[in-house]
Motif scaffolding. Sequence first.
Motif, short mmCIF file in Angstrom:
data_model
loop_
_atom_site.label_atom_id
_atom_site.label_comp_id
_atom_site.label_asym_id
_atom_site.label_seq_id
_atom_site.Cartn_x
_atom_site.Cartn_y
_atom_site.Cartn_z
N ALA A 225 -0.02 2.90 -15.46
CA ALA A 225 -0.66 1.76 -14.78
C ALA A 225 0.32 0.60 -14.63
O ALA A 225 0.34 -0.07 -13.60
CB ALA A 225 -1.90 1.32 -15.53
N ALA A 226 1.15 0.39 -15.63
CA ALA A 226 2.10 -0.72 -15.60
C ALA A 226 3.13 -0.56 -14.49
O ALA A 226 3.74 -1.54 -14.05
CB ALA A 226 2.79 -0.86 -16.95
N THR A 227 3.33 0.68 -13.98
CA THR A 227 4.29 0.91 -12.90
C THR A 227 3.66 0.82 -11.52
O THR A 227 4.38 0.86 -10.51
CB THR A 227 4.95 2.31 -13.02
OG1 THR A 227 3.97 3.33 -12.74
CG2 THR A 227 5.57 2.51 -14.39
N ASP A 228 2.34 0.74 -11.46
CA ASP A 228 1.67 0.71 -10.16
C ASP A 228 2.06 -0.55 -9.40
O ASP A 228 1.98 -1.65 -9.94
CB ASP A 228 0.16 0.76 -10.35
CG ASP A 228 -0.55 0.94 -9.02
OD1 ASP A 228 -0.60 -0.04 -8.24
OD2 ASP A 228 -1.04 2.04 -8.75
N PRO A 229 2.49 -0.42 -8.15
CA PRO A 229 2.88 -1.60 -7.38
C PRO A 229 1.79 -2.66 -7.25
O PRO A 229 2.10 -3.84 -7.14
CB PRO A 229 3.25 -1.02 -6.01
CG PRO A 229 3.76 0.35 -6.34
CD PRO A 229 2.85 0.83 -7.44
N TYR A 230 0.52 -2.26 -7.30
CA TYR A 230 -0.55 -3.26 -7.24
C TYR A 230 -0.59 -4.08 -8.53
O TYR A 230 -1.01 -5.23 -8.52
CB TYR A 230 -1.89 -2.60 -6.98
CG TYR A 230 -2.13 -2.16 -5.55
CD1 TYR A 230 -1.14 -2.25 -4.58
CD2 TYR A 230 -3.36 -1.65 -5.17
CE1 TYR A 230 -1.38 -1.84 -3.28
CE2 TYR A 230 -3.60 -1.25 -3.86
CZ TYR A 230 -2.61 -1.34 -2.92
OH TYR A 230 -2.85 -0.95 -1.63
N VAL A 231 -0.14 -3.51 -9.63
CA VAL A 231 0.00 -4.25 -10.89
C VAL A 231 1.28 -5.07 -10.86
O VAL A 231 1.28 -6.28 -11.10
CB VAL A 231 -0.02 -3.30 -12.10
CG1 VAL A 231 0.32 -4.03 -13.39
CG2 VAL A 231 -1.37 -2.59 -12.22
N VAL A 232 2.39 -4.42 -10.53
CA VAL A 232 3.71 -5.05 -10.55
C VAL A 232 3.78 -6.26 -9.63
O VAL A 232 4.36 -7.29 -10.00
CB VAL A 232 4.79 -4.01 -10.17
CG1 VAL A 232 6.15 -4.66 -10.00
CG2 VAL A 232 4.86 -2.90 -11.21
N HIS A 233 3.19 -6.15 -8.45
CA HIS A 233 3.31 -7.22 -7.45
C HIS A 233 2.12 -8.18 -7.43
O HIS A 233 1.99 -8.98 -6.50
CB HIS A 233 3.53 -6.61 -6.06
CG HIS A 233 4.82 -5.87 -5.97
ND1 HIS A 233 6.05 -6.50 -5.94
CD2 HIS A 233 5.09 -4.55 -5.92
CE1 HIS A 233 7.01 -5.60 -5.87
NE2 HIS A 233 6.45 -4.41 -5.86
N GLY A 234 1.26 -8.08 -8.42
CA GLY A 234 0.20 -9.07 -8.57
C GLY A 234 -0.97 -8.96 -7.62
O GLY A 234 -1.71 -9.93 -7.46
N ARG B 175 0.82 -1.22 0.00
CA ARG B 175 0.00 0.00 0.00
C ARG B 175 0.85 1.27 0.00
O ARG B 175 0.59 2.20 -0.77
CB ARG B 175 -0.95 0.01 1.19
CG ARG B 175 -1.88 1.22 1.19
CD ARG B 175 -2.92 1.13 2.32
NE ARG B 175 -3.91 2.16 2.19
CZ ARG B 175 -3.79 3.38 2.73
NH1 ARG B 175 -2.72 3.70 3.43
NH2 ARG B 175 -4.76 4.26 2.56
N ASP B 176 1.89 1.32 0.84
CA ASP B 176 2.72 2.53 0.90
C ASP B 176 3.37 2.81 -0.44
O ASP B 176 3.42 3.97 -0.88
CB ASP B 176 3.78 2.41 2.00
CG ASP B 176 3.19 2.49 3.40
OD1 ASP B 176 2.04 2.95 3.56
OD2 ASP B 176 3.89 2.08 4.35
N ALA B 177 3.87 1.78 -1.10
CA ALA B 177 4.49 1.96 -2.42
C ALA B 177 3.46 2.38 -3.46
O ALA B 177 3.74 3.21 -4.33
CB ALA B 177 5.19 0.67 -2.85
N HIS B 178 2.26 1.82 -3.37
CA HIS B 178 1.16 2.19 -4.27
C HIS B 178 0.84 3.67 -4.13
O HIS B 178 0.73 4.40 -5.12
CB HIS B 178 -0.05 1.31 -3.93
CG HIS B 178 -1.34 1.71 -4.56
ND1 HIS B 178 -1.59 1.60 -5.91
CD2 HIS B 178 -2.47 2.21 -4.00
CE1 HIS B 178 -2.83 2.01 -6.16
NE2 HIS B 178 -3.38 2.39 -5.02
N LEU B 179 0.71 4.15 -2.90
CA LEU B 179 0.41 5.56 -2.66
C LEU B 179 1.57 6.45 -3.08
O LEU B 179 1.35 7.53 -3.65
CB LEU B 179 0.05 5.79 -1.19
CG LEU B 179 -1.22 5.09 -0.72
CD1 LEU B 179 -1.43 5.32 0.77
CD2 LEU B 179 -2.44 5.52 -1.51
N ALA B 180 2.80 6.01 -2.84
CA ALA B 180 3.97 6.78 -3.25
C ALA B 180 4.03 6.90 -4.77
O ALA B 180 4.44 7.95 -5.30
CB ALA B 180 5.25 6.13 -2.71
N ASN B 181 3.61 5.87 -5.47
CA ASN B 181 3.59 5.91 -6.93
C ASN B 181 2.57 6.93 -7.44
O ASN B 181 2.79 7.58 -8.46
CB ASN B 181 3.27 4.52 -7.49
CG ASN B 181 3.44 4.43 -8.98
OD1 ASN B 181 4.53 4.66 -9.50
ND2 ASN B 181 2.38 4.09 -9.68
#
Length: 98
Positions: free
Chosen positions: A70-79, A22-28
């Motif tokens: 979108a492809a850089t979003d951690p929720y995408v990147v980390h599945g 979540r923190d990485a997602h928000l930071a992105n």
Amino acid sequence: MAHFVLIGRDGARGLELRKLHRDAHLANLKPLADAGRVVYAGPILDAAEQPCGSVIVFEAESLEAARRFAATDPYVVHGIFASHEVLASRQVFPVAGG
């Protein structure tokens, strides 16, 4: 700038993985938000009001640029998202600038 919608649907481990990323997602999202280009972002909730996906409405130069973001979003990147899509949208209401 045009509006785009990222819709992500969580996989089976979505709730568990969201907590990790979540923190990485928000930071992105922060640079886009700081530039005033996030219209709305938040979780999609299931019947128990638990996150089961996400919606992000944002501005980008093009559909290709929106998909790259979108492809850089951690929720995408980390599945976290089992599936996601990026669609063009147009604000009709409330009337922009009105």
